[in-house]
Motif scaffolding. Structure first.
Motif, mmCIF file in Angstrom:
data_model
loop_
_atom_site.group_PDB
_atom_site.id
_atom_site.type_symbol
_atom_site.label_atom_id
_atom_site.label_comp_id
_atom_site.label_asym_id
_atom_site.label_seq_id
_atom_site.Cartn_x
_atom_site.Cartn_y
_atom_site.Cartn_z
ATOM 1 N N ALA A 14 -31.487 -11.123 -27.120
ATOM 2 C CA ALA A 14 -31.417 -11.923 -28.552
ATOM 3 C C ALA A 14 -30.619 -10.846 -29.449
ATOM 4 O O ALA A 14 -30.432 -9.696 -29.341
ATOM 5 C CB ALA A 14 -32.730 -11.451 -29.262
ATOM 6 N N GLY A 15 -29.704 -11.626 -30.208
ATOM 7 C CA GLY A 15 -28.566 -10.665 -30.870
ATOM 8 C C GLY A 15 -27.282 -10.703 -30.108
ATOM 9 O O GLY A 15 -26.194 -10.509 -30.751
ATOM 10 N N GLY A 16 -27.332 -11.299 -28.898
ATOM 11 C CA GLY A 16 -26.054 -11.288 -28.225
ATOM 12 C C GLY A 16 -25.265 -12.664 -28.125
ATOM 13 O O GLY A 16 -25.632 -13.376 -29.182
ATOM 14 N N SER A 17 -24.161 -12.767 -27.464
ATOM 15 C CA SER A 17 -23.470 -13.941 -27.692
ATOM 16 C C SER A 17 -23.128 -14.385 -26.425
ATOM 17 O O SER A 17 -23.046 -13.691 -25.380
ATOM 18 C CB SER A 17 -22.104 -13.438 -28.384
ATOM 19 N N LEU A 18 -22.878 -15.666 -26.280
ATOM 20 C CA LEU A 18 -22.280 -16.213 -25.106
ATOM 21 C C LEU A 18 -21.195 -17.356 -25.853
ATOM 22 O O LEU A 18 -21.153 -17.916 -26.812
ATOM 23 C CB LEU A 18 -23.376 -17.198 -24.654
ATOM 24 N N ARG A 19 -20.165 -17.599 -24.734
ATOM 25 C CA ARG A 19 -19.272 -18.818 -24.846
ATOM 26 C C ARG A 19 -19.409 -19.779 -23.705
ATOM 27 O O ARG A 19 -19.019 -19.430 -22.787
ATOM 28 C CB ARG A 19 -17.906 -18.137 -25.157
ATOM 29 N N LEU A 20 -19.452 -20.904 -24.365
ATOM 30 C CA LEU A 20 -19.784 -21.997 -23.483
ATOM 31 C C LEU A 20 -18.458 -22.747 -23.377
ATOM 32 O O LEU A 20 -17.643 -22.778 -24.451
ATOM 33 C CB LEU A 20 -21.004 -23.084 -23.706
ATOM 34 N N SER A 21 -17.992 -23.285 -22.109
ATOM 35 C CA SER A 21 -16.940 -23.907 -22.040
ATOM 36 C C SER A 21 -17.332 -25.374 -21.361
ATOM 37 O O SER A 21 -18.118 -25.750 -20.733
ATOM 38 C CB SER A 21 -16.051 -23.412 -21.100
ATOM 39 N N CYS A 22 -16.718 -26.391 -21.960
ATOM 40 C CA CYS A 22 -16.613 -27.795 -21.247
ATOM 41 C C CYS A 22 -15.226 -28.331 -20.990
ATOM 42 O O CYS A 22 -14.353 -28.617 -21.821
ATOM 43 C CB CYS A 22 -17.157 -28.520 -22.450
ATOM 44 N N VAL A 23 -14.981 -28.364 -19.743
ATOM 45 C CA VAL A 23 -13.737 -28.999 -19.299
ATOM 46 C C VAL A 23 -13.922 -30.493 -18.767
ATOM 47 O O VAL A 23 -14.642 -30.697 -18.179
ATOM 48 C CB VAL A 23 -13.356 -28.109 -18.080
ATOM 49 N N ALA A 24 -12.877 -31.182 -19.637
ATOM 50 C CA ALA A 24 -12.935 -32.469 -19.587
ATOM 51 C C ALA A 24 -11.917 -32.947 -18.622
ATOM 52 O O ALA A 24 -10.570 -32.432 -18.628
ATOM 53 C CB ALA A 24 -12.664 -33.061 -21.010
ATOM 54 N N SER A 25 -11.844 -34.158 -17.943
ATOM 55 C CA SER A 25 -10.954 -34.754 -17.134
ATOM 56 C C SER A 25 -11.034 -36.205 -17.348
ATOM 57 O O SER A 25 -12.320 -36.744 -17.501
ATOM 58 C CB SER A 25 -10.946 -34.121 -15.773
ATOM 59 N N GLY A 26 -10.125 -36.958 -16.815
ATOM 60 C CA GLY A 26 -10.133 -38.381 -16.735
ATOM 61 C C GLY A 26 -10.015 -39.322 -18.113
ATOM 62 O O GLY A 26 -10.031 -40.648 -18.094
ATOM 63 N N PHE A 27 -9.471 -38.477 -18.987
ATOM 64 C CA PHE A 27 -9.193 -39.343 -20.337
ATOM 65 C C PHE A 27 -8.250 -38.483 -21.165
ATOM 66 O O PHE A 27 -8.050 -37.174 -21.113
ATOM 67 C CB PHE A 27 -10.495 -39.504 -21.096
ATOM 68 N N THR A 69 -19.891 -21.678 -33.460
ATOM 69 C CA THR A 69 -18.324 -22.128 -33.705
ATOM 70 C C THR A 69 -18.130 -23.110 -32.656
ATOM 71 O O THR A 69 -18.126 -22.542 -31.489
ATOM 72 C CB THR A 69 -17.516 -21.094 -34.031
ATOM 73 N N ILE A 70 -17.564 -24.146 -32.765
ATOM 74 C CA ILE A 70 -16.926 -25.256 -31.892
ATOM 75 C C ILE A 70 -15.293 -24.973 -32.030
ATOM 76 O O ILE A 70 -14.848 -25.061 -33.244
ATOM 77 C CB ILE A 70 -17.285 -26.685 -31.966
ATOM 78 N N SER A 71 -14.783 -25.159 -30.962
ATOM 79 C CA SER A 71 -13.176 -24.973 -30.942
ATOM 80 C C SER A 71 -12.660 -25.647 -29.481
ATOM 81 O O SER A 71 -13.679 -25.965 -28.675
ATOM 82 C CB SER A 71 -12.689 -23.414 -30.965
ATOM 83 N N SER A 72 -11.479 -25.938 -29.578
ATOM 84 C CA SER A 72 -11.084 -26.644 -28.563
ATOM 85 C C SER A 72 -9.602 -26.051 -27.939
ATOM 86 O O SER A 72 -8.665 -25.498 -29.008
ATOM 87 C CB SER A 72 -10.545 -28.197 -28.710
ATOM 88 N N ASP A 73 -9.239 -26.222 -26.794
ATOM 89 C CA ASP A 73 -7.822 -25.854 -26.197
ATOM 90 C C ASP A 73 -7.229 -27.164 -25.509
ATOM 91 O O ASP A 73 -7.585 -27.388 -24.644
ATOM 92 C CB ASP A 73 -8.031 -24.734 -25.368
ATOM 93 N N ASN A 74 -6.684 -27.885 -26.631
ATOM 94 C CA ASN A 74 -6.240 -29.187 -26.004
ATOM 95 C C ASN A 74 -5.286 -29.114 -24.678
ATOM 96 O O ASN A 74 -5.373 -29.848 -23.787
ATOM 97 C CB ASN A 74 -5.434 -30.052 -26.947
ATOM 98 N N ALA A 75 -4.706 -28.092 -24.449
ATOM 99 C CA ALA A 75 -3.887 -28.073 -23.342
ATOM 100 C C ALA A 75 -4.596 -27.678 -22.030
ATOM 101 O O ALA A 75 -4.080 -27.899 -20.941
ATOM 102 C CB ALA A 75 -2.614 -26.643 -23.512
ATOM 103 N N LYS A 76 -5.675 -27.125 -22.228
ATOM 104 C CA LYS A 76 -6.498 -26.828 -21.161
ATOM 105 C C LYS A 76 -7.809 -28.024 -21.094
ATOM 106 O O LYS A 76 -8.458 -27.833 -20.170
ATOM 107 C CB LYS A 76 -7.123 -25.496 -21.231
ATOM 108 N N ASN A 77 -7.682 -28.970 -21.729
ATOM 109 C CA ASN A 77 -8.808 -29.893 -21.919
ATOM 110 C C ASN A 77 -10.162 -29.259 -21.950
ATOM 111 O O ASN A 77 -10.885 -29.655 -21.266
ATOM 112 C CB ASN A 77 -8.770 -30.920 -20.628
ATOM 113 N N THR A 78 -10.279 -28.401 -22.922
ATOM 114 C CA THR A 78 -11.315 -27.452 -22.793
ATOM 115 C C THR A 78 -11.818 -27.478 -24.141
ATOM 116 O O THR A 78 -11.148 -27.239 -25.294
ATOM 117 C CB THR A 78 -11.216 -26.352 -22.070
ATOM 118 N N VAL A 79 -13.210 -27.563 -24.340
ATOM 119 C CA VAL A 79 -13.999 -27.417 -25.697
ATOM 120 C C VAL A 79 -14.862 -26.181 -25.695
ATOM 121 O O VAL A 79 -15.536 -26.286 -24.470
ATOM 122 C CB VAL A 79 -14.705 -28.685 -26.166
ATOM 123 N N TYR A 80 -14.905 -25.329 -26.560
ATOM 124 C CA TYR A 80 -15.849 -24.181 -26.455
ATOM 125 C C TYR A 80 -16.782 -24.233 -27.506
ATOM 126 O O TYR A 80 -16.784 -24.858 -28.400
ATOM 127 C CB TYR A 80 -14.823 -22.780 -26.653
#
Length: 124
Positions: A14-27, A69-80
């Motif tokens: 508790a109190g810590g941080s994580l960054r999740l990634s979602c790599v998308a493909s096919g669209f 916070t949500i963000s994206s890197d369109n060059a990598k097709n990734t949402v964080y």
């Protein structure tokens, strides 16, 4: 074929941080709505965050506003999903979902595609 692959979950104190990634493909990443959802044991799946060209970045539950916070890197097709100051109540399986919606929706059943999820466990 549309594919979404989440990663970045794990066990954190508790109190810590994580960054999740979602790599998308096919669209074409730029034209779709990408959402993050979570489902805790015995609870409904709830919308956490969403990103789209029309809505920008949205965070829904008051309980996570100011921490996630949500963000994206369109060059990598990734949402964080950056999650800070994690609390025990944030423990859940986190999913990303995608659809050709016009606007973001906090209801997962509007999204045609979803990943397998990544487990986030917050310990005391």
């Amino acid at each position: 074929e549309v594919q979404l692959v989440e990663s970045g979950g794990g066990l954190v104190q508790a109190g810590g941080s994580l960054r999740l990634s979602c790599v998308a493909s096919g669209f074409s990443f730029d034209d779709w709505v990408i959402g993050w959802f979570r489902q805790a044991p015995g609870k409904e799946r709830e919308g956490v965050a969403c990103i789209s060209s029309r809505d920008g970045n949205l965070i829904w539950p008051d309980s996570v506003k100011g921490r996630f916070t949500i963000s994206s890197d369109n060059a990598k097709n990734t949402v964080y999903l950056q999650m800070n100051s994690l609390q025990l109540e944030d423990t859940a399986v986190y999913y990303c979902a995608a659809d050709q919606l016009t606007r973001c929706s906090e209801y997962y059943f509007y999204y045609d595609y979803s990943g397998q999820g990544t487990q986030v466990t917050v310990s005391s």
